[in-house]
Design an enzyme around this catalytic site. Structure first.
Site, PDB file in Angstrom:
ATOM      1  N   GLU A 102       0.814  -1.216   0.000  1.00  0.00           N
ATOM      2  CA  GLU A 102       0.000   0.000   0.000  1.00  0.00           C
ATOM      3  C   GLU A 102       0.848   1.267   0.000  1.00  0.00           C
ATOM      4  O   GLU A 102       0.319   2.367   0.076  1.00  0.00           O
ATOM      5  CB  GLU A 102      -0.927   0.008   1.237  1.00  0.00           C
ATOM      6  CG  GLU A 102      -1.906  -1.155   1.244  1.00  0.00           C
ATOM      7  CD  GLU A 102      -2.960  -1.094   2.338  1.00  0.00           C
ATOM      8  OE1 GLU A 102      -2.881  -0.199   3.213  1.00  0.00           O
ATOM      9  OE2 GLU A 102      -3.865  -1.943   2.327  1.00  0.00           O
ATOM     10  N   THR A 198      -0.086   1.489  10.490  1.00  0.00           N
ATOM     11  CA  THR A 198       0.091   1.183   9.067  1.00  0.00           C
ATOM     12  C   THR A 198       0.282   2.469   8.262  1.00  0.00           C
ATOM     13  O   THR A 198       0.716   2.423   7.120  1.00  0.00           O
ATOM     14  CB  THR A 198      -1.131   0.425   8.507  1.00  0.00           C
ATOM     15  OG1 THR A 198      -2.306   1.199   8.772  1.00  0.00           O
ATOM     16  CG2 THR A 198      -1.273  -0.939   9.142  1.00  0.00           C
ATOM     17  N   GLY A 214      -6.652   0.144  15.116  1.00  0.00           N
ATOM     18  CA  GLY A 214      -7.064  -0.915  16.045  1.00  0.00           C
ATOM     19  C   GLY A 214      -8.506  -0.816  16.521  1.00  0.00           C
ATOM     20  O   GLY A 214      -8.892  -1.526  17.445  1.00  0.00           O
ATOM     21  N   ALA A 215      -9.310   0.069  15.899  1.00  0.00           N
ATOM     22  CA  ALA A 215     -10.682   0.283  16.379  1.00  0.00           C
ATOM     23  C   ALA A 215     -11.564  -0.958  16.212  1.00  0.00           C
ATOM     24  O   ALA A 215     -12.539  -1.111  16.932  1.00  0.00           O
ATOM     25  CB  ALA A 215     -11.311   1.483  15.669  1.00  0.00           C
ATOM     26  N   ASP A 338     -18.783   1.765  10.806  1.00  0.00           N
ATOM     27  CA  ASP A 338     -17.363   1.792  10.455  1.00  0.00           C
ATOM     28  C   ASP A 338     -17.100   2.857   9.385  1.00  0.00           C
ATOM     29  O   ASP A 338     -16.236   2.698   8.539  1.00  0.00           O
ATOM     30  CB  ASP A 338     -16.892   0.398   9.995  1.00  0.00           C
ATOM     31  CG  ASP A 338     -15.383   0.303   9.783  1.00  0.00           C
ATOM     32  OD1 ASP A 338     -14.655   1.208  10.256  1.00  0.00           O
ATOM     33  OD2 ASP A 338     -14.936  -0.656   9.136  1.00  0.00           O
ATOM     34  N   LYS A 365     -15.500   7.116   4.007  1.00  0.00           N
ATOM     35  CA  LYS A 365     -16.210   5.864   3.740  1.00  0.00           C
ATOM     36  C   LYS A 365     -17.714   6.066   3.568  1.00  0.00           C
ATOM     37  O   LYS A 365     -18.348   5.331   2.832  1.00  0.00           O
ATOM     38  CB  LYS A 365     -15.973   4.896   4.903  1.00  0.00           C
ATOM     39  CG  LYS A 365     -14.671   4.127   4.834  1.00  0.00           C
ATOM     40  CD  LYS A 365     -14.687   3.076   5.938  1.00  0.00           C
ATOM     41  CE  LYS A 365     -13.404   2.278   5.990  1.00  0.00           C
ATOM     42  NZ  LYS A 365     -13.475   1.273   7.082  1.00  0.00           N
ATOM     43  N   HIS A 645      -8.653 -15.568   6.552  1.00  0.00           N
ATOM     44  CA  HIS A 645      -8.679 -16.673   5.577  1.00  0.00           C
ATOM     45  C   HIS A 645      -9.817 -16.548   4.583  1.00  0.00           C
ATOM     46  O   HIS A 645      -9.934 -17.380   3.682  1.00  0.00           O
ATOM     47  CB  HIS A 645      -8.727 -18.014   6.304  1.00  0.00           C
ATOM     48  CG  HIS A 645      -7.438 -18.343   7.001  1.00  0.00           C
ATOM     49  ND1 HIS A 645      -6.338 -18.811   6.327  1.00  0.00           N
ATOM     50  CD2 HIS A 645      -7.065 -18.224   8.298  1.00  0.00           C
ATOM     51  CE1 HIS A 645      -5.340 -18.994   7.200  1.00  0.00           C
ATOM     52  NE2 HIS A 645      -5.753 -18.632   8.394  1.00  0.00           N
TER      53      HIS A 645
HETATM   54 CA    CA Z   1     -12.489   0.574  10.839  1.00  0.00          CA
END
Ligand code: CA
Length: 716
Positions: A102, A198, A214-215, A338, A365, A645
């Protein structure tokens, strides 16, 4: 500098040698002043002046978004609409892992700095690709369980001879830019909580600004500023209040706490992580950062009495010297979906009704494209850039979204929201072109059935979203999966931020595509999930050029120049949150993940090596479990395994596809005892019993048999 070292090798340096060196340096300096060959000079440190005046050195890419306004626009003019057909691969660098890429590279005076997976840093000769040094922070592979969205990193910051990187386990590391050796390293997050980094740091006025993530797992968000030379903490800004019975760390948190009602959010963390975007306006002296979603996701758990839950899903402006709050704008009050506001923010000057305004733009978002006055935080406008159904519109007077009542889902039936948690747009950077006055952004049409988990209990292991993951399990039937894939679409959109409407858009093969670069020569560069790196004309969206990269591209390209030659570079490699969970359904290229840096120039003649294809055969053991056990295994799989996965046991091509696994004889050693912990697969014995592990295994075997059967019936 190299000549000095050579002389030293011979032993003690004589006075004559010293004067020769001084003479050489004097000649070299005066010659450089009189020529354009600034790229060939000895390393000149990156400073605020250089970043503020970045347009004076378009050959470099000094900070994450190239400039503090984060426009990701290159003024270089050698590669243009007429000669783009001659653009070819000049060199590439193969990274040693096959995980998501990324990162946006930086280029400082002929040296390219880029990050790979597991927070590794690489310095290369930007002209040849020769590796100058690399740094591996040796993140414990078991930390992967604390990551929502792959072991990715989005880049470094450069400042005064140092390169700064945030590591997955929460360290901020300062490296010597010439050697890659550690100057200092600090732990920026509590190590007993599932924090991660990140995002790329930014350096503003001698301070390294770094957030964290980490939310989804359950943390309290904050952003920190460290003194760039020493690593000393200068300030910290918490984005959500802690326990109101304890003193507030900042004055505005008292006001924020009034918007949280009736819950014990601090026990789960509250969320609000600052995991990606920042921007800086040196004239206004304002630092902007984007704040993420709540933990857990639903306000009904965090704050059952309602309220906006500040500063979740907000853009916050602070003073970079002190972290003092100046203004905020909340995109999604009372976020339950989110809908982070951590997405890329761009500063620009735009004209509204005859008046030039300093604006900040974001396409978070939640699906609305926002234009705000960046001096005051005043709302200017917002319109939906994708299909949405959680709100009808944003009120022009109040700047608040009109949220539909049934969007606040409960635990009886799901609310199928558009967009889903992947967002209408997420971290993939946009680009603003001051020539066309358009923002180029990668959008996604997504949906997700949100339903509360029946009896949410905070767990100190794994995710704490409070969502019933089983409700969102993808259909296992091949035909239904294909139909669903056809509904999930991605676009490259050229958005007019003044008119708040698209000028043009290009449909993509799937939803998960790359970040964007635009140039002064009317070009837009973007990679996509199908493995192509493309160039379009910025006015009309005509595709002008394409290169098959063999693997999905998510990262944003950059452009730079060395010795008068212009290059375009992009990191390729499929991964990240969406591909881990549903990537197997999205892309053929996902099955061939190659993590690489690709660098192009006019007349580039390099070719990529042929792909090795491996034939995978479904050969599951016999099913011995009951249907009831398989169903129980399905629920447990989607709670504990699906995020890595893949939903419905279909891997996104990044981590092992369990339908094909040969690990059945050692299943419990892997799942419960952690025998593969060195590869990131931790022991799940704190949350799963032997019976649970067996049920998950039964579900995986059932999925393998079902798909083997479906393949057999499809064969001629
Ligand atoms: Ca999130």
């Amino acid at each position: 500098m190299k000549r000095v070292k050579l002389l030293r090798k011979g032993g003690a340096i004589s006075i004559r040698a010293v004067s020769l060196i001084l003479l050489y340096l004097a000649i070299a300096c005066s010659w450089q002043k009189g020529s354009d060959a600034a790229e060939e000079s000895a390393p000149v440190p990156v400073t605020s002046v250089r970043i503020i005046d970045a347009n004076r050195e378009p050959q470099n890419w000094l900070t994450h978004g190239r400039t503090y306004d984060e426009q990701r626009y290159s003024p270089l003019r050698q590669i243009n609409e007429n000669n783009i057909g001659q653009l070819g691969l000049d060199w590439f660098y193969d990274f040693e892992t096959r995980r998501g890429m990324e990162a946006t590279p930086l280029v400082v005076d002929g040296v390219l700095y880029v990050t790979g997976s597991w927070s590794r840093v690489y310095a290369m000769d930007a002209r040849t690709g020769a590796l100058l040094w690399q740094y591996d922070p040796k993140v414990q592979r078991s930390w992967a369980v604390n990551l929502c969205c792959d072991v990715v990193n989005r880049g470094v910051a450069a400042w005064q001879g140092r390169i700064y990187v945030g590591t997955l386990d929460g360290r901020l590391v300062a490296l010597n830019a010439e050697t890659g050796k550690i100057d200092w390293s600090v732990q920026t997050t509590p190590i007993d909580k599932p924090y991660s980094i990140t995002g790329a740091p930014r350096v503003v006025k001698g301070k390294v600004i770094i957030g964290n993530g980490g939310a989804e797992l359950g943390v309290r968000g904050f952003v920190s500023a460290y003194d760039a030379p020493t690593g000393e903490l200068v300030w910290r800004f918490y984005t959500v209040p802690g326990n109101p019975a304890e003193p507030f760390e900042q004055p505005e948190l008292e006001r924020a706490a009034e918007t949280w009602k009736g819950g014990a959010w601090w026990e789960v963390g509250g969320g609000g992580t600052v995991w990606d975007s920042m921007a800086y306006d040196p004239e206004l002296d304002l630092l902007y950062f984007g704040v993420g979603n709540g933990s857990p996701w639903s306000r009904k758990i965090r704050s059952p009495g309602g309220g906006d839950n500040l500063f979740l899903s907000s853009i916050v402006a602070v003073r970079p010297d002190t972290g003092a709050y100046v203004w905020h704008y909340q995109t999604t009050p009372g976020d339950s979906w989110d809908y982070t506001a951590t997405q890329h923010m761009i500063l620009a000057e735009l004209e509204f009704e005859g008046r030039q305004r300093k604006v900040i733009m974001q396409a978070p978002k939640n699906g609305f494209f926002y234009v705000l006055d960046r001096e005051t935080g005043e709302f200017i406008s917002a319109e939906a850039f994708v299909e949405i159904n959680w709100a009808t519109h944003v009120d022009r007077k109040t700047g608040r979204p009109a949220i539909k009542r049934d969007a606040y889902y409960g635990n009886d039936k799901p609310f199928l929201a558009m967009p889903g948690p992947a967002g209408g747009h997420t971290w993939q950077p946009m680009s603003y072109n001051p020539g066309t006055r358009l923002v180029y952004l990668p959008t996604m049409k997504t949906a997700y059935p949100y339903q509360l988990e029946g009896n949410f209990q905070y767990s100190d292991f794994g995710w704490n979203t409070g969502i019933d993951d089983l409700v969102a399990a993808m259909p296992e039937d091949e035909a239904q999966r294909k139909a669903l894939k056809a509904m999930l679409t991605g676009y490259l959109v050229a958005w007019d931020p003044v008119k708040q409407q698209p000028r043009w858009q290009v449909k993509q093969a799937n939803i998960w595509n790359g970040g964007v670069l635009s140039t002064a020569t009317n070009l837009v560069f973007q990679g996509n999930g199908a493995g192509y790196f493309n160039a379009y004309d910025a006015d009309q969206g005509q595709q002008l050029w394409s290169f098959f990269a063999q693997t999905g591209i998510m990262a944003a390209p950059i452009s730079y120049a060395v010795e008068g030659e212009q290059y375009v570079a992009v990191t390729a490699g499929w991964g990240g949150g969406v591909p881990l969970i549903i990537g197997g359904m999205l892309s053929e290229a996902a099955n061939q993940n190659v993590s690489r840096l690709l660098v192009f120039k006019l007349g580039g003649k390099q070719k990529l090596p042929k792909l090795k294809t491996t034939l995978k055969i479904l050969d599951p053991p016999q099913q011995t479990a009951t249907q009831e056990t398989i169903e129980r295994g399905k629920a447990l799989y989607h709670k504990y395994c699906g995020a890595c996965h893949g939903n419905s046991a279909i891997s996104g091509g990044i981590l092992p596809d369990l339908r094909y696994t040969q690990m059945h004889p050692v299943w419990n050693q892997v799942v419960l005892e952690g025998s593969l912990e060195s590869r990131g697969m931790v022991a799940f014995d704190t949350v799963l019993s032997q019976v649970d592990a067996g049920a998950i295994q039964a579900y995986v075997i059932a999925r393998a048999h079902a798909d083997k059967q479906s393949l057999l019936t499809q064969s001629p």
